[in-house]
Design a protein around this motif. Structure first.
Motif, PDB file in Angstrom:
ATOM      1  N   VAL A 178      75.553 -36.641  17.616  1.00 44.99           N
ATOM      2  CA  VAL A 178      76.245 -37.862  17.082  1.00 44.99           C
ATOM      3  C   VAL A 178      76.606 -37.858  15.685  1.00 44.99           C
ATOM      4  CG1 VAL A 178      75.892 -40.211  16.696  1.00 44.99           C
ATOM      5  CG2 VAL A 178      75.008 -39.496  18.683  1.00 44.99           C
TER       6      VAL A 178
ATOM      7  N   ILE B 262      81.299 -36.446  12.772  1.00 45.70           N
ATOM      8  CA  ILE B 262      81.485 -37.023  11.466  1.00 45.70           C
ATOM      9  C   ILE B 262      81.988 -36.182  10.359  1.00 45.70           C
ATOM     10  CG2 ILE B 262      81.104 -39.037  10.114  1.00 45.70           C
ATOM     11  CD1 ILE B 262      79.309 -40.041  12.130  1.00 45.70           C
TER      12      ILE B 262
ATOM     13  N   HIS C 103      80.539 -41.450   1.604  1.00 44.76           N
ATOM     14  CA  HIS C 103      79.955 -41.984   2.928  1.00 44.76           C
ATOM     15  C   HIS C 103      80.028 -41.110   4.186  1.00 44.76           C
ATOM     16  CE1 HIS C 103      79.046 -46.208   1.763  1.00 44.76           C
ATOM     17  NE2 HIS C 103      80.228 -46.368   1.090  1.00 44.76           N
TER      18      HIS C 103
ATOM     19  N   ILE D 236      76.914 -39.564   6.225  1.00 45.56           N
ATOM     20  CA  ILE D 236      76.543 -40.187   7.264  1.00 45.56           C
ATOM     21  C   ILE D 236      76.120 -39.029   8.001  1.00 45.56           C
ATOM     22  CG2 ILE D 236      77.384 -41.001   9.311  1.00 45.56           C
ATOM     23  CD1 ILE D 236      79.480 -42.679   7.910  1.00 45.56           C
TER      24      ILE D 236
END
Lengths: 96, 532
Positions: free
Chosen positions: B208, B212, B244, B248
């Motif tokens: 997951v 990113i 950010h 993450i």
């Protein structure tokens, strides 16, 4: 274009090509809309278009439309992670 | 039962020689490939760290210039994080033992598993190529806008990390599918060893969160090459957005490092306490809890970056929250020890060292998670010490514990236990001597990443440098002993520690086929009845 194989729908090459062309068209639309002087629409429209593109990619290229059960549920984990991460980022951006 | 031969280590098939290893799809051989590669890069990372410490032995340039020091701490971070500690436990012990522990003959996608190792090696080659070409000087975080403007080889280093991320995702996918699809009959989810639970939770983070980071790194390259203006404030971009997107992934990555290590400790403690583990379900669920809540805390790296106060309060709250599942594990390990028949063998001693060091790392993390205190301690040696206590003292010592626990199974040979115990003691003392003074230096205001310092910091800097020598001495003794044992040590019996998980039913080393016939699992992983 699409055939049934072992009870599951098998995506044909023509479908892939059509969807790909559709994605390219949406990309063009996204770039065009971003260049317009139309306030909030400059952000909202490309985000909406990107969401539609994501659905196409998930359904066709990642074969989710022919999957069922657990595999479809697993995609929820990704969506929840995306929404939660987005909300937390906006807790910064919105209150800066 | 002693091993009846070389098992999976033996040749005889085609291809043979080196090719039989680097093109093997056997999960055990891929585990060994990772072990050799990861330890090689660990030596590089330790050497860089050792030289950085040595540079600080006196004021001003000692053995390197400031720009070289910047390049060294960047590469030290990239090598240690992306080439050693993130892949170490999942890729080595996960690959080798996860299929065996669930009663399977391999992972679900063996060829994808091999591809994952090749991606890892390609990423490593790219990262080390920057060393020859001109290493990045941004720190391992590649913060914008500096990373967008520096003339060093940032794009190459960033691309290396991108490729390493691909490797990590493939491993994660393989583990999730393997746990769901290949468990032996009778191996329900609540009969899984806790190491498998930890790997399962870790695999979800890998799947997951890693993409990113991948997108973020590609944006850095696009920004450097095309000047697209996502992060560069001079072009209307937002450098805090970079932070950010980076954190993450990179905060959950801390749990990619530590969760599998906690899994190792959960295996070792009951075996050497001769007791069923206390709170099996609580430990299993706490792995998922850490993976979930740990993905919501990244903003605590950004309290002084210019992010909003509201975000700071939210992220501070989640940071305190993630301490709960971590503490559940520690309390359950300690409760397992209570009234156990303790056997002070080497893996157990390493596990105790882990609990001590991880506790210091965790508690200093809570100090940093408090908004107001963070303002004072941010970017000081306190932070450096805290994350080394977590990553090296925690994940690193857990990896060493795993090496001493499982290497006899992997190689079929035993190491010298007395030397191993000494190496643990020396490494433990060296580690604390190196990193504990940094906590004090940080509180006193010593900033991180500086290649020089004020005279008032000299004493503790010297103590810390001496600690690096002791730690390196301990590591040399440890690896020399393990290498000698693996090559020429006495033959290991099939279950030297009296473990109850499935790997201890196989010969040491295991054969090419894990299980000749499908296994029926009838009892839990910590049921020691009938074992010595």
């Amino acid at each position: 274009m699409d055939e049934k194989e072992g009870g599951r729908e098998r995506t044909g090459y023509a479908t892939y090509a059509l969807v790909w062309l559709g994605l390219m068209g949406l990309t063009w639309l996204s770039v065009t809309v971003s260049g317009l002087e139309s306030g909030a629409l400059r952000i909202a429209a490309p985000l909406a278009i990107a969401s539609i593109k994501a659905v196409f990619v998930l359904a066709v290229f990642m074969h989710l439309r022919s999957e069922r059960g657990l595999v479809r549920w697993v995609i929820l984990i990704g969506l929840i992670a995306f929404l939660v991460s987005g909300a937390l980022v906006f807790s910064d951006v919105a209150y800066r | 039962m002693a091993s009846d031969g070389a098992g999976y280590l033996g040749g005889g098939g085609r291809p043979n020689g080196l090719f039989s290893w680097i093109f093997s799809t056997d999960h055990k051989r891929i585990g060994i490939l990772y072990l050799v590669s990861i330890l090689s890069f660990f030596v590089v990372g330790v050497s860089l760290g050792f030289l950085m410490r040595l540079e600080l032995i006196s004021h001003g340039p000692t053995i390197m210039e400031a720009s070289t020091y910047n390049a060294f701490f960047t590469l030290h971070g990239v090598v240690m994080l992306f080439l050693f500690i993130i892949p170490a436990t999942p890729s080595v012990f996960g690959n080798f033992f996860l299929p065996i522990m669930i009663g399977a003959n391999d992972v679900s996608f063996p060829r994808l598993n091999l591809l994952s190792w090749w991606f890892y090696m390609a990423g490593a080659a790219l990262a080390l190529a920057t060393l020859a070409l001109g290493p990045a000087d941004t720190g391992w975080t590649f913060y914008a806008p500096y990373s967008l403007r520096t003339g060093t080889y940032v794009s190459l280093a960033v691309f290396a990390v991108f490729v390493l991320g691909l490797s990590s995702i493939l491993t994660g996918i393989n583990f999730v599918v393997t746990v769901h699809r290949l468990r032996a009959p009778g191996m329900g989810f609540f009969r899984l060893p806790l190491f498998v639970w930890a790997l399962y939770a870790t695999a979800w983070i890998q799947i997951v969160a890693t993409p990113i980071l991948g997108v973020n790194l590609l944006l850095v390259i696009a920004e450097r090459v095309f000047g697209i203006g996502v992060f560069d404030p001079a072009r209307g971009g937002d450098p805090i957005l970079y932070q950010h997107l980076f954190w993450i992934y990179s905060h959950p990555a801390v749990y990619i490092m530590i969760l599998p290590g906690m899994g190792i400790i959960s295996e070792i403690i009951p075996v050497f306490a001769r007791k069923v583990i206390f709170g099996y379900r609580a430990i299993a669920y706490s792995s998922l809890g850490i993976a979930g809540v740990g993905s919501l805390v990244w903003g605590h790296h950004m309290f002084v970056s210019g992010s909003s106060y509201t975000a700071g309060v939210i992220f501070s709250f989640f940071t305190f929250l993630v301490a709960i599942p971590s503490a559940i594990k520690v309390f359950n390990w300690v409760a397992t020890l209570y009234k156990g028949s303790i056997v002070l063998a080497t893996p157990f001693i390493f596990a105790l060292a882990f609990i001590f060091l991880f506790s210091i790392g965790g508690l200093t993390g809570l100090i940093l998670g408090a908004l107001s205190v963070n303002v004072h301690l941010h970017d000081t040696y306190f932070v450096v010490s805290h994350f080394h206590y977590i990553k090296f003292g925690g994940a690193g010592f857990a990896f060493f514990a795993g090496l001493h626990y499982w290497l006899p199974k992997m190689t079929g040979r035993m190491y010298n236990a007395k030397v191993a115990n000494w190496s643990c003691l020396i490494s433990f003392l060296g580690f604390n001597l190196l990193f504990f003074p940094m906590l004090i230096l940080g509180i006193e205001g010593m900033p991180r990443r500086y290649f020089d310092y004020l005279p008032q910091y000299s004493t503790l800097q010297t103590v810390s440098i001496a600690g690096s020598w002791v730690l390196v001495a301990g590591l040399i003794v440890m690896f020399a002993n393990l290498l000698k044992g693996s090559l020429r040590g006495p033959r290991a019996v099939h279950n030297p520690w009296g473990g109850a998980t499935l790997e201890w039913r196989l010969p040491s080393p295991p054969g090419k086929e894990n299980f000749e016939k499908i296994l029926e699992v009838t009892k839990g992983p910590y049921d020691f009845r009938g074992l010595r």
